[in-house]
Design a protein around this motif. Sequence first.
Motif, PDB file in Angstrom:
ATOM      1  N   MET A  70       0.807  -1.196   0.000  1.00 66.09           N
ATOM      2  CA  MET A  70       0.000   0.000   0.000  1.00 66.09           C
ATOM      3  C   MET A  70       0.858   1.270   0.000  1.00 66.09           C
ATOM      4  SD  MET A  70      -3.033  -1.165   2.531  1.00 66.09           S
ATOM      5  CE  MET A  70      -4.479  -0.487   1.754  1.00 66.09           C
ATOM      6  N   ASP A  71       2.203   1.114   0.053  1.00 66.34           N
ATOM      7  CA  ASP A  71       3.076   2.291   0.056  1.00 66.34           C
ATOM      8  C   ASP A  71       3.470   2.739  -1.351  1.00 66.34           C
ATOM      9  OD1 ASP A  71       4.967   0.430  -0.707  1.00 66.34           O
ATOM     10  OD2 ASP A  71       6.319   0.808   0.956  1.00 66.34           O
ATOM     11  N   LYS A  72       2.843   2.162  -2.377  1.00 67.56           N
ATOM     12  CA  LYS A  72       3.039   2.546  -3.786  1.00 67.56           C
ATOM     13  C   LYS A  72       4.415   2.169  -4.315  1.00 67.56           C
ATOM     14  CE  LYS A  72       0.169   6.384  -2.562  1.00 67.56           C
ATOM     15  NZ  LYS A  72       0.233   7.756  -2.117  1.00 67.56           N
ATOM     16  N   THR A  73       5.061   1.180  -3.708  1.00 71.18           N
ATOM     17  CA  THR A  73       6.381   0.739  -4.160  1.00 71.18           C
ATOM     18  C   THR A  73       6.372  -0.759  -4.428  1.00 71.18           C
ATOM     19  OG1 THR A  73       7.233   0.246  -1.954  1.00 71.18           O
ATOM     20  CG2 THR A  73       7.543   2.497  -2.770  1.00 71.18           C
ATOM     21  N   ILE A  74       7.377  -1.188  -5.182  1.00 68.14           N
ATOM     22  CA  ILE A  74       7.657  -2.604  -5.396  1.00 68.14           C
ATOM     23  C   ILE A  74       9.030  -2.852  -4.804  1.00 68.14           C
ATOM     24  CG2 ILE A  74       8.050  -4.418  -7.110  1.00 68.14           C
ATOM     25  CD1 ILE A  74       6.278  -2.693  -8.986  1.00 68.14           C
ATOM     26  N   ARG A  75       9.142  -3.868  -3.979  1.00 66.17           N
ATOM     27  CA  ARG A  75      10.409  -4.143  -3.307  1.00 66.17           C
ATOM     28  C   ARG A  75      10.981  -5.469  -3.805  1.00 66.17           C
ATOM     29  NH1 ARG A  75      10.897  -0.671   1.167  1.00 66.17           N
ATOM     30  NH2 ARG A  75       9.069   0.666   1.265  1.00 66.17           N
ATOM     31  N   LEU A  76      12.221  -5.406  -4.243  1.00 67.97           N
ATOM     32  CA  LEU A  76      12.928  -6.579  -4.738  1.00 67.97           C
ATOM     33  C   LEU A  76      13.879  -7.053  -3.639  1.00 67.97           C
ATOM     34  CD1 LEU A  76      13.406  -8.363  -7.256  1.00 67.97           C
ATOM     35  CD2 LEU A  76      15.234  -6.778  -7.876  1.00 67.97           C
ATOM     36  N   TRP A  77      13.743  -8.327  -3.252  1.00 67.34           N
ATOM     37  CA  TRP A  77      14.516  -8.885  -2.136  1.00 67.34           C
ATOM     38  C   TRP A  77      15.360 -10.058  -2.597  1.00 67.34           C
ATOM     39  CZ3 TRP A  77      14.154  -6.861   2.791  1.00 67.34           C
ATOM     40  CH2 TRP A  77      13.112  -5.974   3.017  1.00 67.34           C
ATOM     41  N   ASP A  78      16.494 -10.238  -1.956  1.00 62.99           N
ATOM     42  CA  ASP A  78      17.287 -11.451  -2.088  1.00 62.99           C
ATOM     43  C   ASP A  78      16.759 -12.410  -1.034  1.00 62.99           C
ATOM     44  OD1 ASP A  78      19.220 -13.498  -1.660  1.00 62.99           O
ATOM     45  OD2 ASP A  78      20.759 -12.217  -2.549  1.00 62.99           O
ATOM     46  N   VAL A  79      16.099 -13.473  -1.458  1.00 67.70           N
ATOM     47  CA  VAL A  79      15.453 -14.375  -0.495  1.00 67.70           C
ATOM     48  C   VAL A  79      16.458 -15.201   0.301  1.00 67.70           C
ATOM     49  CG1 VAL A  79      13.261 -14.492  -1.726  1.00 67.70           C
ATOM     50  CG2 VAL A  79      15.060 -16.129  -2.273  1.00 67.70           C
ATOM     51  N   GLU A  80      17.657 -15.368  -0.224  1.00 67.80           N
ATOM     52  CA  GLU A  80      18.669 -16.138   0.512  1.00 67.80           C
ATOM     53  C   GLU A  80      19.282 -15.341   1.656  1.00 67.80           C
ATOM     54  OE1 GLU A  80      21.502 -17.797  -2.186  1.00 67.80           O
ATOM     55  OE2 GLU A  80      19.980 -18.927  -3.267  1.00 67.80           O
ATOM     56  N   THR A  81      19.483 -14.041   1.449  1.00 71.37           N
ATOM     57  CA  THR A  81      20.120 -13.212   2.478  1.00 71.37           C
ATOM     58  C   THR A  81      19.124 -12.336   3.234  1.00 71.37           C
ATOM     59  OG1 THR A  81      20.519 -11.374   0.960  1.00 71.37           O
ATOM     60  CG2 THR A  81      22.236 -13.092   1.116  1.00 71.37           C
ATOM     61  N   SER A  82      17.884 -12.294   2.769  1.00 74.48           N
ATOM     62  CA  SER A  82      16.830 -11.433   3.337  1.00 74.48           C
ATOM     63  C   SER A  82      17.172  -9.951   3.241  1.00 74.48           C
ATOM     64  CB  SER A  82      16.547 -11.806   4.796  1.00 74.48           C
ATOM     65  OG  SER A  82      16.114 -13.132   4.871  1.00 74.48           O
ATOM     66  N   LYS A  83      17.993  -9.579   2.257  1.00 78.79           N
ATOM     67  CA  LYS A  83      18.369  -8.183   2.071  1.00 78.79           C
ATOM     68  C   LYS A  83      17.551  -7.555   0.948  1.00 78.79           C
ATOM     69  CE  LYS A  83      23.012  -8.478   3.864  1.00 78.79           C
ATOM     70  NZ  LYS A  83      24.420  -8.228   3.662  1.00 78.79           N
ATOM     71  N   SER A  84      17.211  -6.286   1.152  1.00 82.04           N
ATOM     72  CA  SER A  84      16.515  -5.522   0.126  1.00 82.04           C
ATOM     73  C   SER A  84      17.502  -5.164  -0.981  1.00 82.04           C
ATOM     74  CB  SER A  84      15.924  -4.253   0.739  1.00 82.04           C
ATOM     75  OG  SER A  84      15.359  -3.452  -0.272  1.00 82.04           O
ATOM     76  N   LEU A  85      17.130  -5.445  -2.236  1.00 75.15           N
ATOM     77  CA  LEU A  85      17.991  -5.136  -3.370  1.00 75.15           C
ATOM     78  C   LEU A  85      17.645  -3.799  -4.005  1.00 75.15           C
ATOM     79  CD1 LEU A  85      18.070  -8.649  -5.058  1.00 75.15           C
ATOM     80  CD2 LEU A  85      19.783  -7.637  -3.538  1.00 75.15           C
ATOM     81  N   HIS A  86      16.345  -3.492  -4.078  1.00 72.43           N
ATOM     82  CA  HIS A  86      15.921  -2.231  -4.684  1.00 72.43           C
ATOM     83  C   HIS A  86      14.460  -1.967  -4.354  1.00 72.43           C
ATOM     84  CE1 HIS A  86      16.238   1.160  -7.369  1.00 72.43           C
ATOM     85  NE2 HIS A  86      15.078   0.821  -7.897  1.00 72.43           N
ATOM     86  N   VAL A  87      14.107  -0.689  -4.284  1.00 77.03           N
ATOM     87  CA  VAL A  87      12.719  -0.261  -4.129  1.00 77.03           C
ATOM     88  C   VAL A  87      12.349   0.521  -5.383  1.00 77.03           C
ATOM     89  CG1 VAL A  87      11.074   1.062  -2.769  1.00 77.03           C
ATOM     90  CG2 VAL A  87      12.940  -0.146  -1.623  1.00 77.03           C
ATOM     91  N   PHE A  88      11.391  -0.019  -6.150  1.00 74.03           N
ATOM     92  CA  PHE A  88      10.913   0.640  -7.364  1.00 74.03           C
ATOM     93  C   PHE A  88       9.787   1.591  -6.979  1.00 74.03           C
ATOM     94  CE2 PHE A  88      12.820  -3.297  -8.782  1.00 74.03           C
ATOM     95  CZ  PHE A  88      13.497  -2.942  -9.928  1.00 74.03           C
ATOM     96  N   LYS A  89       9.903   2.841  -7.414  1.00 75.06           N
ATOM     97  CA  LYS A  89       8.903   3.860  -7.116  1.00 75.06           C
ATOM     98  C   LYS A  89       8.351   4.422  -8.417  1.00 75.06           C
ATOM     99  CE  LYS A  89      11.281   5.122  -2.884  1.00 75.06           C
ATOM    100  NZ  LYS A  89      11.955   6.178  -2.137  1.00 75.06           N
ATOM    101  N   GLY A  90       7.238   5.124  -8.318  1.00 78.96           N
ATOM    102  CA  GLY A  90       6.683   5.778  -9.496  1.00 78.96           C
ATOM    103  C   GLY A  90       5.166   5.784  -9.524  1.00 78.96           C
ATOM    104  N   HIS A  91       4.541   4.739  -8.994  1.00 74.03           N
ATOM    105  CA  HIS A  91       3.083   4.715  -8.978  1.00 74.03           C
ATOM    106  C   HIS A  91       2.554   5.756  -7.998  1.00 74.03           C
ATOM    107  CE1 HIS A  91       2.167   1.424 -11.664  1.00 74.03           C
ATOM    108  NE2 HIS A  91       3.085   0.656 -11.081  1.00 74.03           N
ATOM    109  N   LYS A  92       1.411   6.319  -8.321  1.00 76.11           N
ATOM    110  CA  LYS A  92       0.813   7.356  -7.485  1.00 76.11           C
ATOM    111  C   LYS A  92      -0.339   6.819  -6.637  1.00 76.11           C
ATOM    112  CE  LYS A  92       2.626  11.004 -10.148  1.00 76.11           C
ATOM    113  NZ  LYS A  92       3.909  10.423 -10.139  1.00 76.11           N
ATOM    114  N   SER A  93      -0.636   5.524  -6.770  1.00 75.01           N
ATOM    115  CA  SER A  93      -1.692   4.891  -5.978  1.00 75.01           C
ATOM    116  C   SER A  93      -1.285   3.447  -5.706  1.00 75.01           C
ATOM    117  CB  SER A  93      -3.029   4.951  -6.733  1.00 75.01           C
ATOM    118  OG  SER A  93      -4.081   4.508  -5.906  1.00 75.01           O
ATOM    119  N   TYR A  94      -2.157   2.727  -5.040  1.00 75.93           N
ATOM    120  CA  TYR A  94      -1.877   1.342  -4.665  1.00 75.93           C
ATOM    121  C   TYR A  94      -1.539   0.488  -5.874  1.00 75.93           C
ATOM    122  CZ  TYR A  94      -4.400   2.931  -0.550  1.00 75.93           C
ATOM    123  OH  TYR A  94      -4.808   3.635   0.537  1.00 75.93           O
TER     124      TYR A  94
END
Length: 82
Positions: free
Chosen positions: A1-25
């Motif tokens: 609901m924060d208008k982002t897409i989050r890409l994660w490394d599932v093996e390390t549980s680290k965030s790789l990137h947060v994609f932004k740009g959408h203005k709604s859900y």
Amino acid sequence: MDKTIRLWDVETSKSLHVFKGHKSYICCVDISSLQSNNKNENNKNNDIGVIGGNGYTICSGSCDSTIRICDIETTKQLNVFN
């Protein structure tokens, strides 16, 4: 609901990137490898090619009435469909 897409490394549980740009859900997300689907070099009619970087893209649809396509490798937005 924060208008982002989050890409994660599932093996390390680290965030790789947060994609932004959408203005709604964001309603839906798909990750695709858009490689050439043409097996015959002489027939170019069905050749869609690679869209960006290594060909892996994130496609997202939002309640802001847009669809966005981003390259996962470069993290750059490739296209917005209104």
